[in-house]
Design an enzyme around this catalytic site. Structure first.
Site, PDB file in Angstrom:
ATOM      1  N   ARG A  18       0.772  -1.276   0.143  1.00 50.00           N
ATOM      2  CA  ARG A  18       0.093   0.057   0.016  1.00 50.00           C
ATOM      3  C   ARG A  18       0.695   1.359  -0.061  1.00 50.00           C
ATOM      4  O   ARG A  18       0.661   2.062  -0.929  1.00 50.00           O
ATOM      5  CB  ARG A  18      -0.894  -0.087   1.162  1.00 50.00           C
ATOM      6  CG  ARG A  18      -1.984  -0.967   1.258  1.00 50.00           C
ATOM      7  CD  ARG A  18      -3.033  -0.832   2.340  1.00 50.00           C
ATOM      8  NE  ARG A  18      -2.072  -1.289   3.525  1.00 50.00           N
ATOM      9  CZ  ARG A  18      -2.400  -1.121   4.633  1.00 50.00           C
ATOM     10  NH1 ARG A  18      -3.620  -0.955   5.029  1.00 50.00           N
ATOM     11  NH2 ARG A  18      -1.564  -1.515   5.696  1.00 50.00           N
ATOM     12  N   ASN A  36      -5.940  -2.625   1.544  1.00 48.83           N
ATOM     13  CA  ASN A  36      -6.114  -3.949   1.907  1.00 48.83           C
ATOM     14  C   ASN A  36      -7.479  -4.707   1.621  1.00 48.83           C
ATOM     15  O   ASN A  36      -8.384  -4.168   2.522  1.00 48.83           O
ATOM     16  CB  ASN A  36      -5.441  -4.634   3.121  1.00 48.83           C
ATOM     17  CG  ASN A  36      -3.893  -4.451   3.252  1.00 48.83           C
ATOM     18  OD1 ASN A  36      -3.290  -4.344   2.118  1.00 48.83           O
ATOM     19  ND2 ASN A  36      -3.306  -4.412   4.350  1.00 48.83           N
TER      20      ASN A  36
END
Length: 89
Positions: A18, A36
């Protein structure tokens, strides 16, 4: 400008995917978000030019060094304008 949803599957959680995606998207001038998924994938929605998306898609196919990307699924979305590129938790 176009908005695209990406789903990245493989070993993509616990490898700074990320944060690395946020840095890459910002470097390309894209806006949007990344998060996520409960099933172990990473999902992101990004808005930018076709050229910016092409560069991001190429990067997503490999990801950061510790990641193992098995598949990237791209879906066109209605245009959404974002302020910046965020990590959603």
């Amino acid at each position: 400008m176009q908005t695209t949803r990406y789903r990245v599957e493989g070993k993509v959680q616990g490898v700074y995917f990320r944060a690395s995606t946020q840095r890459e998207a910002q470097a390309q001038g894209l806006t949007g978000w990344v998060c996520n998924c409960e099933d172990g994938a990473v999902e992101l929605v990004a808005t930018g030019t076709a050229q910016q998306h092409a560069k991001l898609a190429a990067w997503l196919a490999c990801g950061p060094p510790m990641a193992r990307v098995d598949r990237v699924i791209q879906t066109d979305e209605p245009l959404v304008l974002f302020d910046g590129f965020d990590i959603h938790y």
